[in-house]
Design a protein around this motif. Structure first.
Motif, PDB file in Angstrom:
ATOM      1  N   UNK A 146       0.016  -1.572   0.193  1.00  0.00           N
ATOM      2  CA  UNK A 146       0.288   0.192   0.235  1.00  0.00           C
ATOM      3  C   UNK A 146       0.854   1.006  -0.508  1.00  0.00           C
ATOM      4  N   UNK A 147       1.719   1.607   0.654  1.00  0.00           N
ATOM      5  CA  UNK A 147       2.496   2.494   0.898  1.00  0.00           C
ATOM      6  C   UNK A 147       3.861   2.293   0.036  1.00  0.00           C
ATOM      7  N   UNK A 148       4.243   1.103   0.156  1.00  0.00           N
ATOM      8  CA  UNK A 148       5.568   1.428  -0.926  1.00  0.00           C
ATOM      9  C   UNK A 148       7.122   0.277   0.225  1.00  0.00           C
ATOM     10  N   UNK A 149       8.149   0.863  -0.431  1.00  0.00           N
ATOM     11  CA  UNK A 149       9.277   0.343   0.331  1.00  0.00           C
ATOM     12  C   UNK A 149       9.882   0.969   1.754  1.00  0.00           C
ATOM     13  N   UNK A 150       9.879   2.470   1.024  1.00  0.00           N
ATOM     14  CA  UNK A 150      10.731   3.368   2.595  1.00  0.00           C
ATOM     15  C   UNK A 150       9.760   2.718   4.254  1.00  0.00           C
ATOM     16  N   UNK A 151       8.585   2.996   3.614  1.00  0.00           N
ATOM     17  CA  UNK A 151       7.344   2.264   4.861  1.00  0.00           C
ATOM     18  C   UNK A 151       7.662   1.190   5.296  1.00  0.00           C
ATOM     19  N   UNK A 152       8.101   0.266   4.472  1.00  0.00           N
ATOM     20  CA  UNK A 152       7.294  -1.469   4.941  1.00  0.00           C
ATOM     21  C   UNK A 152       8.953  -1.609   5.793  1.00  0.00           C
ATOM     22  N   UNK A 153      10.314  -0.687   4.980  1.00  0.00           N
ATOM     23  CA  UNK A 153      11.495  -0.539   5.204  1.00  0.00           C
ATOM     24  C   UNK A 153      11.348  -0.793   6.662  1.00  0.00           C
ATOM     25  N   UNK A 154      10.875   0.681   7.056  1.00  0.00           N
ATOM     26  CA  UNK A 154      10.404   1.427   8.424  1.00  0.00           C
ATOM     27  C   UNK A 154      10.229   0.756   9.338  1.00  0.00           C
ATOM     28  N   UNK A 155       8.920  -0.209   8.665  1.00  0.00           N
ATOM     29  CA  UNK A 155       8.918  -0.934  10.195  1.00  0.00           C
ATOM     30  C   UNK A 155       9.128  -2.449   9.563  1.00  0.00           C
ATOM     31  N   UNK A 156      10.341  -2.744   9.300  1.00  0.00           N
ATOM     32  CA  UNK A 156      11.256  -4.220   9.112  1.00  0.00           C
ATOM     33  C   UNK A 156      12.001  -3.649  10.633  1.00  0.00           C
ATOM     34  N   UNK A 157      12.130  -2.785  10.591  1.00  0.00           N
ATOM     35  CA  UNK A 157      13.616  -2.331  11.170  1.00  0.00           C
ATOM     36  C   UNK A 157      12.972  -2.055  12.880  1.00  0.00           C
ATOM     37  N   UNK A 158      11.654  -1.405  12.624  1.00  0.00           N
ATOM     38  CA  UNK A 158      10.658  -1.695  14.496  1.00  0.00           C
ATOM     39  C   UNK A 158      10.782  -3.149  14.834  1.00  0.00           C
ATOM     40  N   UNK A 159      10.184  -3.607  13.309  1.00  0.00           N
ATOM     41  CA  UNK A 159      10.318  -4.937  13.900  1.00  0.00           C
ATOM     42  C   UNK A 159      11.728  -6.332  14.022  1.00  0.00           C
ATOM     43  N   UNK A 160      12.193  -5.827  13.724  1.00  0.00           N
ATOM     44  CA  UNK A 160      14.121  -6.390  14.477  1.00  0.00           C
ATOM     45  C   UNK A 160      14.396  -5.531  15.475  1.00  0.00           C
ATOM     46  N   UNK A 161      13.973  -3.909  15.971  1.00  0.00           N
ATOM     47  CA  UNK A 161      14.384  -3.324  16.924  1.00  0.00           C
ATOM     48  C   UNK A 161      13.414  -3.941  18.480  1.00  0.00           C
ATOM     49  N   UNK A 162      11.978  -4.109  17.944  1.00  0.00           N
ATOM     50  CA  UNK A 162      11.520  -5.166  18.873  1.00  0.00           C
ATOM     51  C   UNK A 162      12.261  -5.911  19.913  1.00  0.00           C
ATOM     52  N   UNK A 163      12.996  -6.766  19.241  1.00  0.00           N
ATOM     53  CA  UNK A 163      13.633  -8.124  19.363  1.00  0.00           C
ATOM     54  C   UNK A 163      14.597  -7.979  20.624  1.00  0.00           C
ATOM     55  N   UNK A 164      15.409  -6.953  21.289  1.00  0.00           N
ATOM     56  CA  UNK A 164      16.232  -6.559  22.117  1.00  0.00           C
ATOM     57  C   UNK A 164      15.192  -6.044  23.419  1.00  0.00           C
ATOM     58  N   UNK A 165      14.036  -5.910  22.861  1.00  0.00           N
ATOM     59  CA  UNK A 165      12.831  -5.903  23.960  1.00  0.00           C
ATOM     60  C   UNK A 165      12.520  -7.433  24.528  1.00  0.00           C
ATOM     61  N   UNK A 166      12.859  -8.347  24.181  1.00  0.00           N
ATOM     62  CA  UNK A 166      12.380  -9.178  24.317  1.00  0.00           C
ATOM     63  C   UNK A 166      13.739 -10.022  25.013  1.00  0.00           C
ATOM     64  N   UNK A 167      14.525 -10.003  24.512  1.00  0.00           N
ATOM     65  CA  UNK A 167      15.633 -10.403  24.854  1.00  0.00           C
ATOM     66  C   UNK A 167      15.690  -9.103  26.430  1.00  0.00           C
ATOM     67  N   UNK A 168      16.171  -8.172  26.169  1.00  0.00           N
ATOM     68  CA  UNK A 168      16.403  -7.412  27.459  1.00  0.00           C
ATOM     69  C   UNK A 168      15.284  -7.831  29.266  1.00  0.00           C
ATOM     70  N   UNK A 169      14.131  -7.882  28.677  1.00  0.00           N
ATOM     71  CA  UNK A 169      12.777  -9.040  30.036  1.00  0.00           C
ATOM     72  C   UNK A 169      13.156 -10.248  29.982  1.00  0.00           C
TER      73      UNK A 169
END
Length: 216
Positions: free
Chosen positions: A34-57
């Motif tokens: 729906x919105x193109x590559x940049x938006x999808x890449x930004x969401x992908x980065x968010x998904x990856x960074x959330x892994x740190x949340x799981x690792x921390x707790x």
């Protein structure tokens, strides 16, 4: 290094988990179409960074507290379900375009969320995913040895965050190639509705699981 076998096992298990369809994939697919590559890449980065949340707790033992406290896990599941239902309902309501032209593509991109909002959506979607919580609880409780130094556990976390971001970024690039995206954009509202249905189904599954856990 004596921990290489453990690392290879973790990498293999994580690869299977991250490649399995779920809320993260649904979000990336919807944003890519729906919105193109940049938006999808930004969401992908968010998904990856959330892994740190799981690792921390997991390292701090908070994950074990969530798992062993029924009402807390239920609350966690309900919050996740509400968020997935909200995104899913928006997707299900997507309408069919009259025609798809270059102007239509430009309009879709113009109406897209900011990169920060896309990043946040990816982060929250993965961060509130109970399946991810259970995955990391199992990982740190069963696969990773208690004797493994914290420094190595941090390295494992960095690897999994990076690998997750790379995987979904790869999907973002593939899904937004001109020919692929042109086709998906023409039929994009069906993909929107399909992914919306998947997200709503996941939300209902979480609610059902929360109710069952309370009954038992």
């Amino acid at each position: 290094m004596e921990f290489w076998p453990e690392f290879i096992l973790i990498a293999s298990v994580h690869l299977v988990a991250v490649a399995s369809p779920g809320p993260d994939f649904a979000i990336v697919l919807r944003y890519a179409v729906r919105y193109g590559r940049n938006v999808a890449l930004a969401a992908s980065m968010g998904i990856g960074m959330a892994i740190f949340l799981h690792v921390c707790y997991s390292l701090l033992g908070v994950g074990l507290l969530i798992k062993t406290t029924p009402w807390l896990f239920t609350l966690f599941s309900v919050l996740a379900a509400a968020y997935l239902a909200y995104i899913g309902w928006q997707a299900v309501r997507s309408g069919a375009p009259v025609s798809v032209t270059t102007d239509d593509k430009a309009e879709a991109i113009a109406e897209s969320p900011s990169l920060l909002k896309a990043f946040t959506s990816g982060f929250v979607t993965n961060g509130l995913n109970p399946k991810a919580t259970l995955f990391f609880l199992s990982l740190f409780a069963v696969i990773i040895s208690p004797m493994t130094p914290v420094s190595y556990k941090v390295i494992y976390g960095v690897y999994m965050a990076g690998a997750t971001a790379v995987w979904f970024s790869f999907l973002s690039v593939i899904l937004t190639r001109e020919k692929v995206r042109s086709f998906l954009l023409r039929k994009g509202y069906w993909f929107d509705r399909l992914m919306g249905g998947v997200l709503l189904a996941l939300a209902m599954h979480l609610i059902y699981g929360a109710i069952q856990s309370q009954l038992h």
